[in-house]
Enzyme design. Sequence first.
Site, mmCIF file in Angstrom:
data_model
loop_
_atom_site.group_PDB
_atom_site.id
_atom_site.type_symbol
_atom_site.label_atom_id
_atom_site.label_comp_id
_atom_site.label_asym_id
_atom_site.label_seq_id
_atom_site.Cartn_x
_atom_site.Cartn_y
_atom_site.Cartn_z
ATOM 1 N N GLU A 205 1.128 -1.218 0.168
ATOM 2 C CA GLU A 205 0.179 -0.164 0.222
ATOM 3 C C GLU A 205 0.638 1.684 -0.038
ATOM 4 O O GLU A 205 0.391 2.253 -0.135
ATOM 5 C CB GLU A 205 -0.581 -0.037 1.250
ATOM 6 N N GLU A 221 4.894 2.774 3.935
ATOM 7 C CA GLU A 221 4.147 1.999 4.150
ATOM 8 C C GLU A 221 2.617 2.879 3.785
ATOM 9 O O GLU A 221 1.372 1.999 3.569
ATOM 10 C CB GLU A 221 3.191 1.001 5.699
ATOM 11 N N ALA A 264 -0.381 5.168 11.276
ATOM 12 C CA ALA A 264 -0.819 4.001 10.241
ATOM 13 C C ALA A 264 -2.515 5.573 10.385
ATOM 14 O O ALA A 264 -3.414 6.468 10.838
ATOM 15 C CB ALA A 264 -2.105 3.017 10.372
ATOM 16 N N LYS A 304 1.841 27.174 17.183
ATOM 17 C CA LYS A 304 1.564 26.828 15.839
ATOM 18 C C LYS A 304 2.820 24.829 14.740
ATOM 19 O O LYS A 304 3.625 24.797 15.738
ATOM 20 C CB LYS A 304 1.258 26.887 14.754
#
Length: 344
Positions: A205, A221, A264, A304
């Site tokens: 992926e 990945e 992920a 920020k």
Amino acid sequence: MSHSLFSLAFGVGTQNRQGTWLEVFYAHPLLNPDASLVGAIAPILGFSGGNQAITFSNQQAYQLADALKAVAPAQSALLNRLAESQKPLVATLLSEDAAPTSTPEAYLKLHLLSHRLVKPHGVNLSGIFPLLPNVAWTNIGAVDLGELGELQLEARLKGKLLEVFSVDKFPKMTDYVVPAGVRIADTARVRLGAYIGEGTTVMHEGFVNFNAGTQGPGMIEGRVSAGVFVGKGSDLGGGCSTMGTLSGGGNIVISVGEGCLIGANAGIGIPLGDRNIVEAGLYVTAGTKIALLDDQNNLVKVVKGRDLAGQPDLLFRRNSQSGAVECKTNKTAIELNEALHAHN
């Protein structure tokens, strides 16, 4: 005429029926070639300077091979092979690293990246998109979209199948170069112009765009967008693991330091320093408001994302109750880094 060049390559490519270049394959591109090499080929090609893509015949290929026999044996051997080609040949000579003006020039610069001769954003790619025709990438190579239907019918009438793998401006990198020491689970997900460092694994992926890549070793990945350059491995030679999205663009380079982990479905829009962790599902951009916490999880101040760009040993996470993005010192990374320095 100066014999100093930024880059030089002899290639074989594909043209449509109107003689327009669709793609070019350069087996052995050169960066800053020796002046003696340029001096030997200039009279044969009629090269007088500047950035040019010069088509040449099979007979000229033999002449070029003979001229380079003593000064550049590897290029001489390549030209002897090119002289046997039934496809059009081109010599692309770049006096300077200027914006490309032709398809052969654009392809040479993509080759320089994938051959690891230059790093992402190390070469001028301004205006490259109009120079890359949108073509059908098939089992017989690049096909002009206007000629595809006729070729498909012709193949069927012969009891064959013309398979179209993709319709895109960019081909997959591995049809042009496979860098040493890499693993790529799905080659269609790495474009020509990607820089894949030695020791890199791109999982099924994973995706690496042109003008982006990894210094290696590392594990990809997720998506590495144009302008992103991922640093070297983590832990005890483990590798930088990337499962989320790394987004660059424009003239911005989003660098990722050594030993980082991007979880992920996470992503970044700022450069990361060494040994950073971005929690799964979290996207950190330059404008993201981030609560800085001390060791006791007390709020120090709100900054920020751009204020933390490039800083080492940070853990970015989202508070599961308030939803606020928080940043703490990555203690584990610091302790491991100190242990490694003590060991060395």
